[in-house]
Design a protein around this motif. Sequence first.
Motif, short mmCIF file in Angstrom:
data_model
loop_
_atom_site.label_atom_id
_atom_site.label_comp_id
_atom_site.label_asym_id
_atom_site.label_seq_id
_atom_site.Cartn_x
_atom_site.Cartn_y
_atom_site.Cartn_z
N ASP A 132 0.85 -1.19 0.00
CA ASP A 132 0.00 0.00 0.00
C ASP A 132 0.89 1.24 0.00
OD1 ASP A 132 0.88 0.44 2.61
OD2 ASP A 132 -0.98 -0.22 3.55
N LYS A 133 0.27 2.41 0.02
CA LYS A 133 1.04 3.66 -0.10
C LYS A 133 1.97 3.89 1.08
CE LYS A 133 -2.75 6.52 1.71
NZ LYS A 133 -2.12 6.92 2.96
N ASP A 134 1.71 3.22 2.21
CA ASP A 134 2.55 3.37 3.38
C ASP A 134 3.65 2.31 3.46
OD1 ASP A 134 1.08 5.58 4.39
OD2 ASP A 134 -0.48 4.18 5.05
N GLY A 135 3.70 1.43 2.45
CA GLY A 135 4.75 0.42 2.42
C GLY A 135 4.40 -0.89 3.09
N ASN A 136 3.14 -1.07 3.47
CA ASN A 136 2.71 -2.34 4.06
C ASN A 136 2.43 -3.35 2.95
OD1 ASN A 136 2.53 -1.44 6.87
ND2 ASN A 136 0.81 -0.20 6.14
N PRO A 137 2.98 -4.58 3.03
CA PRO A 137 2.64 -5.59 2.02
C PRO A 137 1.18 -6.00 2.15
CG PRO A 137 3.93 -6.58 3.79
CD PRO A 137 3.90 -5.11 4.06
N ILE A 138 0.47 -6.06 1.03
CA ILE A 138 -0.96 -6.38 1.09
C ILE A 138 -1.36 -7.48 0.10
CG2 ILE A 138 -1.72 -4.14 1.98
CD1 ILE A 138 -2.29 -3.25 -0.87
N ALA A 139 -0.47 -7.81 -0.84
CA ALA A 139 -0.84 -8.80 -1.85
C ALA A 139 0.41 -9.25 -2.61
CB ALA A 139 -1.85 -8.20 -2.83
N PHE A 140 0.20 -10.18 -3.54
CA PHE A 140 1.31 -10.70 -4.35
C PHE A 140 0.84 -10.95 -5.78
CE2 PHE A 140 2.13 -11.96 -0.01
CZ PHE A 140 3.47 -11.66 0.16
N THR A 141 1.79 -10.80 -6.69
CA THR A 141 1.64 -11.42 -8.00
C THR A 141 2.77 -12.44 -8.08
OG1 THR A 141 1.46 -11.03 -10.39
CG2 THR A 141 3.01 -9.65 -9.20
N ALA A 142 2.48 -13.65 -8.58
CA ALA A 142 3.45 -14.74 -8.49
C ALA A 142 3.59 -15.42 -9.86
CB ALA A 142 3.01 -15.76 -7.44
N ARG A 143 4.86 -15.63 -10.29
CA ARG A 143 5.14 -16.12 -11.63
C ARG A 143 5.67 -17.54 -11.62
NH1 ARG A 143 7.65 -16.78 -16.39
NH2 ARG A 143 7.22 -15.31 -18.08
N ASP A 144 5.07 -18.34 -12.49
CA ASP A 144 5.59 -19.68 -12.76
C ASP A 144 6.73 -19.54 -13.78
OD1 ASP A 144 6.04 -22.35 -13.44
OD2 ASP A 144 4.42 -22.31 -14.92
N PHE A 145 7.89 -20.07 -13.47
CA PHE A 145 9.02 -19.97 -14.40
C PHE A 145 9.47 -21.34 -14.93
CE2 PHE A 145 10.73 -20.70 -10.25
CZ PHE A 145 11.84 -21.49 -10.42
N THR A 146 8.76 -22.41 -14.52
CA THR A 146 9.15 -23.77 -14.94
C THR A 146 8.18 -24.38 -15.94
OG1 THR A 146 7.92 -24.77 -13.10
CG2 THR A 146 10.23 -24.17 -12.69
N GLY A 147 7.00 -23.76 -16.10
CA GLY A 147 6.02 -24.29 -17.03
C GLY A 147 5.10 -25.34 -16.45
N PHE A 148 5.11 -25.44 -15.10
CA PHE A 148 4.26 -26.47 -14.48
C PHE A 148 2.78 -26.09 -14.52
CE2 PHE A 148 4.24 -23.72 -10.79
CZ PHE A 148 3.09 -24.04 -10.12
N SER A 149 2.49 -24.82 -14.70
CA SER A 149 1.09 -24.36 -14.66
C SER A 149 0.71 -23.69 -15.97
CB SER A 149 0.93 -23.35 -13.51
OG SER A 149 -0.35 -22.74 -13.55
#
Length: 581
Positions: A204-221
């Motif tokens: 958020d704007k105050d620097g608190n972590p609130i979420a994620f985006t997560a990447r598959d790099f092996t092709g399992f998904s």
Amino acid sequence: MRVSEETINDIRKSANITDVIGHYIPLTKMGKGYRAVCPFHDDHDPSMTISEDKQIYKCFVCGNGGNVFTFVSNFKKISFLESVIEVANVIGKPLDIEYSAPKKENRYQRYFDILNDYVEYTNYLLTATKLGLEAKEYLSKRGIDEEIINEFQIGYNPGDNKVYATLKSKNYSDEDMIKVNIARMGNSGMNDVFYKRITFPIHDKDGNPIAFTARDFTGFSESKYINTAETLIYSKGNVLFNEHRAKANSKQLGSVIVCEGVMDVIAYARAGIRNVVATLGTACTKQQLDLLRNLARTVVLSYDGDRAGKTANMKVGELLLSEGINVEVVDNNTGLDPDEIISKYDKNALRDLSSKKISYLDYAIKYYKEIYNLDNYADRKAMAIKVSKLIDKLTDKDDRENYANELYELTKIRKIAGENRPINPNQKTVYKEYSLSLDGLTKAEYTILMEMVLSVDGKNIYQKELGYLLDEDNGYLANIIIDEYRKHNECRLSRIYDEVDSDKIKNLITTLSTLDSLPDKYDPELLRGSIQRVKEEIKKHKLEDLRGKIAKSEVVDPEMTRKYLKEYSDLLKELGGKQNG
């Protein structure tokens, strides 16, 4: 912590209100002052007036007004002290003090704690364990080194519910981990959501972590990216990725670059450009527009160079323009996104491209020229309709006239279907006027007050020849002005504004400062004429008072009646016999 009055006065005196307000919103020169689309209500016609002479602003629609500190405090929703510090930074005279606003108890703190531990642990797994070697190698091939990894707190979740188990060992509850969408209940029990993926935290704007985006790099998904679902602390439309890191650079540079996704922001950081945020998609919400407005006075759009990215530039640019925000666009004709530009060319290529900014209207005209066949009348007409609607949103009348001229040269269309309005390059734009209808007495008293502000001679003449105003608030302000000269040997309404507590007097100050009908140069003849007008009104009030006294005394005290009649007759003569006896 306190800041001395001397320091506050120095910052106030050094700050030009048009420069400071112009740091946040676009201004247009109008007559003696400036006009702007008011950011404090849903404004379409520029209704905010800024007086550079008086260092005061006022919106004649919503009533919001004040001095440079008031604007920053209201605009940023911060305290007076914070606004002083902010103004000092904007004008290049930063205060040598450390200040942080008192932190309020946050009901979501336990969720921030969970996600902070998640971020730290997954970053550790990526950078310091054998489990993260493959992910780290993948990132390295993408040009993301350990410095960038740590700057963006990139992590790795190796799977096997390792992250869930670690957080559980820290006594975090399953319920809370489910609520922030880092774990879920499966057939075999609790499982990590972002397993076998590289994780990019969203704050958020105050620097608190609130979420994620997560990447598959092996092709399992089948899904290259998965994202945190909407939670009680995260809604994608309320967040700008990287805002907390970008805000300092954005304020310093006066602009913020907006792109689509996390990897685009990281690409810009790799190129050494850090006033960059992402909307996490090609859409932009009203909440995100407000966040952008608070970051910098100019928003630079840098969505991808493909057709979808160009369309996003057009749509988001129009929204920003409608909000009165200054918009520029990175003229990206490569067909690539920022990350791809670095991969195909190098960092310098992205730096060079980002410097090639053009105005949003230039971009729009170029965009529609590629879509429409200008040899075809119907296409020229369609383009004229679309571009003219954008021209109408510009706040600067000269810009509107110049772009109308350019559009006419391109299309040769003089009238736009459905609007019954000619595109006439010579037509002057008429701004809606916001003014008060003042009666003669009010105008005279306002003039006296302004003449007193403009010159100590005006103050002296008022004290010597009148010394009294009929309106209670006007009289009170006159006394404050006299005291201001006594204390400071000068009169600054912007300083008085901060010193008075009365909202009525504050409103009176902003009104006086921004009314075009009041003098902006000292004129002793005008002052004396206004004093005479007030004296006549005082006499009229005295006549009314004498009428009442005569009516009450003529039965019980003939002697007093004769006295009152004499006073009445003398006053009537002074007024030229204009009153009915």
